[in-house]
Design a protein around this motif. Structure first.
Motif, PDB file in Angstrom:
ATOM      1  N   LEU A  11      49.941  34.790  41.546  1.00  0.00           N
ATOM      2  CA  LEU A  11      49.961  36.161  42.058  1.00  0.00           C
ATOM      3  C   LEU A  11      49.509  37.146  40.980  1.00  0.00           C
ATOM      4  O   LEU A  11      48.704  38.047  41.245  1.00  0.00           O
ATOM      5  CB  LEU A  11      51.364  36.507  42.565  1.00  0.00           C
ATOM      6  CG  LEU A  11      51.530  37.862  43.228  1.00  0.00           C
ATOM      7  CD1 LEU A  11      50.625  37.968  44.450  1.00  0.00           C
ATOM      8  CD2 LEU A  11      52.979  38.079  43.620  1.00  0.00           C
ATOM      9  N   ILE A  12      50.003  36.974  39.774  1.00  0.00           N
ATOM     10  CA  ILE A  12      49.600  37.849  38.665  1.00  0.00           C
ATOM     11  C   ILE A  12      48.102  37.706  38.393  1.00  0.00           C
ATOM     12  O   ILE A  12      47.404  38.700  38.173  1.00  0.00           O
ATOM     13  CB  ILE A  12      50.433  37.532  37.398  1.00  0.00           C
ATOM     14  CG1 ILE A  12      51.875  37.998  37.601  1.00  0.00           C
ATOM     15  CG2 ILE A  12      49.820  38.189  36.171  1.00  0.00           C
ATOM     16  CD1 ILE A  12      52.829  37.569  36.513  1.00  0.00           C
ATOM     17  N   THR A  13      47.586  36.496  38.446  1.00  0.00           N
ATOM     18  CA  THR A  13      46.164  36.260  38.220  1.00  0.00           C
ATOM     19  C   THR A  13      45.311  36.947  39.286  1.00  0.00           C
ATOM     20  O   THR A  13      44.289  37.575  38.976  1.00  0.00           O
ATOM     21  CB  THR A  13      45.867  34.745  38.199  1.00  0.00           C
ATOM     22  OG1 THR A  13      46.672  34.136  37.195  1.00  0.00           O
ATOM     23  CG2 THR A  13      44.402  34.471  37.929  1.00  0.00           C
ATOM     24  N   VAL A  14      45.721  36.841  40.543  1.00  0.00           N
ATOM     25  CA  VAL A  14      44.977  37.475  41.644  1.00  0.00           C
ATOM     26  C   VAL A  14      45.011  38.991  41.507  1.00  0.00           C
ATOM     27  O   VAL A  14      43.979  39.670  41.641  1.00  0.00           O
ATOM     28  CB  VAL A  14      45.539  37.017  43.012  1.00  0.00           C
ATOM     29  CG1 VAL A  14      44.990  37.869  44.140  1.00  0.00           C
ATOM     30  CG2 VAL A  14      45.234  35.552  43.248  1.00  0.00           C
ATOM     31  N   ILE A  15      46.170  39.562  41.204  1.00  0.00           N
ATOM     32  CA  ILE A  15      46.295  41.019  41.051  1.00  0.00           C
ATOM     33  C   ILE A  15      45.444  41.493  39.871  1.00  0.00           C
ATOM     34  O   ILE A  15      44.721  42.493  39.988  1.00  0.00           O
ATOM     35  CB  ILE A  15      47.773  41.417  40.881  1.00  0.00           C
ATOM     36  CG1 ILE A  15      48.520  41.204  42.201  1.00  0.00           C
ATOM     37  CG2 ILE A  15      47.899  42.869  40.433  1.00  0.00           C
ATOM     38  CD1 ILE A  15      50.023  41.374  42.119  1.00  0.00           C
ATOM     39  N   ALA A  16      45.510  40.779  38.763  1.00  0.00           N
ATOM     40  CA  ALA A  16      44.697  41.146  37.592  1.00  0.00           C
ATOM     41  C   ALA A  16      43.205  41.059  37.920  1.00  0.00           C
ATOM     42  O   ALA A  16      42.415  41.901  37.487  1.00  0.00           O
ATOM     43  CB  ALA A  16      45.034  40.249  36.410  1.00  0.00           C
ATOM     44  N   TRP A  21      38.154  43.798  38.899  1.00  0.00           N
ATOM     45  CA  TRP A  21      37.009  44.022  39.793  1.00  0.00           C
ATOM     46  C   TRP A  21      36.887  45.502  40.151  1.00  0.00           C
ATOM     47  O   TRP A  21      35.797  46.075  40.126  1.00  0.00           O
ATOM     48  CB  TRP A  21      37.183  43.175  41.064  1.00  0.00           C
ATOM     49  CG  TRP A  21      36.115  43.439  42.078  1.00  0.00           C
ATOM     50  CD1 TRP A  21      34.860  42.941  42.106  1.00  0.00           C
ATOM     51  CD2 TRP A  21      36.230  44.300  43.224  1.00  0.00           C
ATOM     52  NE1 TRP A  21      34.171  43.424  43.193  1.00  0.00           N
ATOM     53  CE2 TRP A  21      35.003  44.268  43.894  1.00  0.00           C
ATOM     54  CE3 TRP A  21      37.253  45.084  43.734  1.00  0.00           C
ATOM     55  CZ2 TRP A  21      34.771  44.994  45.048  1.00  0.00           C
ATOM     56  CZ3 TRP A  21      37.017  45.811  44.889  1.00  0.00           C
ATOM     57  CH2 TRP A  21      35.772  45.757  45.524  1.00  0.00           C
ATOM     58  N   GLY A  22      38.013  46.142  40.477  1.00  0.00           N
ATOM     59  CA  GLY A  22      37.993  47.562  40.826  1.00  0.00           C
ATOM     60  C   GLY A  22      37.505  48.433  39.682  1.00  0.00           C
ATOM     61  O   GLY A  22      36.696  49.349  39.883  1.00  0.00           O
ATOM     62  N   LEU A  23      37.986  48.160  38.485  1.00  0.00           N
ATOM     63  CA  LEU A  23      37.543  48.933  37.322  1.00  0.00           C
ATOM     64  C   LEU A  23      36.068  48.700  37.032  1.00  0.00           C
ATOM     65  O   LEU A  23      35.343  49.635  36.664  1.00  0.00           O
ATOM     66  CB  LEU A  23      38.388  48.568  36.099  1.00  0.00           C
ATOM     67  CG  LEU A  23      39.855  49.008  36.146  1.00  0.00           C
ATOM     68  CD1 LEU A  23      40.610  48.447  34.953  1.00  0.00           C
ATOM     69  CD2 LEU A  23      39.973  50.515  36.202  1.00  0.00           C
ATOM     70  N   ASN A  24      35.598  47.483  37.215  1.00  0.00           N
ATOM     71  CA  ASN A  24      34.187  47.164  37.008  1.00  0.00           C
ATOM     72  C   ASN A  24      33.306  47.900  38.018  1.00  0.00           C
ATOM     73  O   ASN A  24      32.261  48.467  37.661  1.00  0.00           O
ATOM     74  CB  ASN A  24      33.982  45.645  37.101  1.00  0.00           C
ATOM     75  CG  ASN A  24      32.588  45.237  36.709  1.00  0.00           C
ATOM     76  OD1 ASN A  24      31.962  45.862  35.860  1.00  0.00           O
ATOM     77  ND2 ASN A  24      32.092  44.176  37.328  1.00  0.00           N
TER      78      ASN A  24
END
Length: 136
Positions: A11-16, A21-24
């Motif tokens: 879950l932490i990996t998916v959220i990160a 992706w959003g910041l990129n």
């Protein structure tokens, strides 16, 4: 608790991943916007000579006007207002050369400030420091 550890890591990996992706994507949009403005401003500056050097080049003037119109999409209000103020000074023959140069200088400073606003470069140039020169 230990049986939920792999799920928590996933879950932490998916959220990160989504955050990265959003910041990129945000960074890409910002860079694309900067590039569009830079191209628009470059075309404006190239075609400004249509109003000087005793030029009667309708194509340069037309290009300048098209670029001003396109500035409505990407450029800040200050730049659009300064460009129209310049156009008002060249629209009639009632403005002096000093008024025209001042209005153009103010537009150029607004453009420069817009392009440099997220940069570490600071500008102290003033409108009266912008000059139009000719090789003639």
């Amino acid at each position: 608790m230990i049986e939920y550890f792999p799920l928590l890591i996933s879950l932490i990996t998916v959220i990160a991943g989504f955050i990265t992706w959003g910041l990129n994507e945000r960074s890409k949009r910002k860079q694309e916007s900067y590039k569009r403005k830079e191209e628009r401003y470059a075309e404006l500056i190239k075609s400004i000579k249509g109003f000087y050097d005793n030029s009667d080049s309708p194509s340069l003037k037309e290009n300048f006007l098209q670029q001003v119109d396109l500035c409505w999409m990407y450029c800040p209000d200050d730049v659009v207002i300064k460009l129209y103020a310049f156009l008002e000074t060249v629209k009639t023959n009632s403005s002096t050369d000093v008024e025209k140069e001042t209005a153009l200088g103010e537009a150029m400073v607004a453009i420069r400030n817009d392009l440099l606003k997220d940069s570490k470069i600071k500008s102290n140039l003033t409108p009266d420091q912008f000059k139009i020169y000719s090789v003639k």
